[in-house]
Design a protein around this motif. Structure first.
Motif: not given
Length: 251
Positions: A134-163
């Motif tokens: 659990x501690x390692x998972x929370x450590x990794x989850x906290x890193x998400x707050x440092x970023x804004x571009x999450x294309x790596x987690x988006x479904x492929x071939x999506x039609x969004x204008x920004x990630x």
């Protein structure tokens, strides 16, 4: 006049929220119920789209109609008419032009998993037999707050204008038998939460280090992130709006 309807649903029987030509959806069932009771063809616009099998503890949609004299009675009749896996909590007149999707400022999801086989949670949570840190998972989850571009987690071939998404909280906690992941952001990409959870589970199982989350995000490559976890464990739990949306006098 414009109205917001607040409702919830258990998504197992539905092919997601949004209308589709050859599959039953929550939107279709809700529109049919409103149309029957209001004696007019109704269209509703949802706060977002949930995929097949995903649940919503709090969801909003808007529709336009003439003045409704007794909204409590309409809520009662809707709940009597709708199937057991969809429930309406309330209907409220809102400002003219208010939009359930575009005016939402924040959304929160939960993902549930269980570590022991439980017949009462089989349709509600993802069963993971592996040992998790659990501690390692929370450590990794906290890193998400440092970023804004999450294309790596988006479904492929999506039609969004920004990630870009503004992630405001992301953490795991244990609630009795359930491991619950909570994530809040201004918006989410298609399949994003399930891909994030899959990646965090790789960290929890020791397949990745928490710091590897940075490499995954920087890659902008869906193939670098973990597999998407099953839809049955995902819940939309809250959609937030600015208070002026609910002030019909400002319409």
């Amino acid at each position: 006049m414009r109205y917001f309807i607040q409702f919830s649903y258990f998504g197992k029987a539905y092919h997601g929220w949004q209308n589709q030509p050859n599959a039953i959806t929550v939107q279709e069932v809700l529109e049919k119920a409103l149309s029957t009771l209001l004696r007019e063809k109704m269209e509703v616009v949802g706060a977002g789209r949930t995929d097949a099998g995903v649940h919503a503890r709090q969801m909003f949609a808007h529709f336009d109609f003439e003045p409704i004299s007794d909204m409590d009675d309409l809520v009662y009749r809707l709940n009597a008419f709708l199937p057991d896996d969809i429930a309406v909590q309330g209907i409220q007149q809102v400002a003219d032009g208010a939009h359930t999707r575009f005016d939402a400022v924040e959304r929160t999801y939960e993902y549930w998993l269980v570590k022991e086989k439980d017949p009462f949670l089989f349709d509600h949570a993802h069963f993971v037999k592996h040992t998790l840190d659990l501690d390692l998972m929370n450590e990794a989850a906290k890193i998400l707050l440092e970023y804004t571009d999450f294309e790596c987690f988006s479904k492929s071939n999506t039609d969004v204008k920004t990630f870009n998404c503004d992630v405001r909280e992301a953490y795991w906690k244990i609630e009795e038998k359930k491991w619950v992941f909570t994530i809040t952001a201004d918006r989410f990409l298609r399949n994003m939460v399930r891909a994030v959870v899959g990646t965090l589970l790789d960290v929890g199982m020791g397949k990745m280090l928490p710091e590897d989350m940075r490499k995954v995000i920087a890659s902008k490559d869906r193939g670098e992130a973990g597999v998407s976890v099953p839809a049955k464990g995902l819940y939309l739990t809250k959609v937030s709006y600015p208070k002026e949306v609910f002030d019909e006098q400002k319409g």
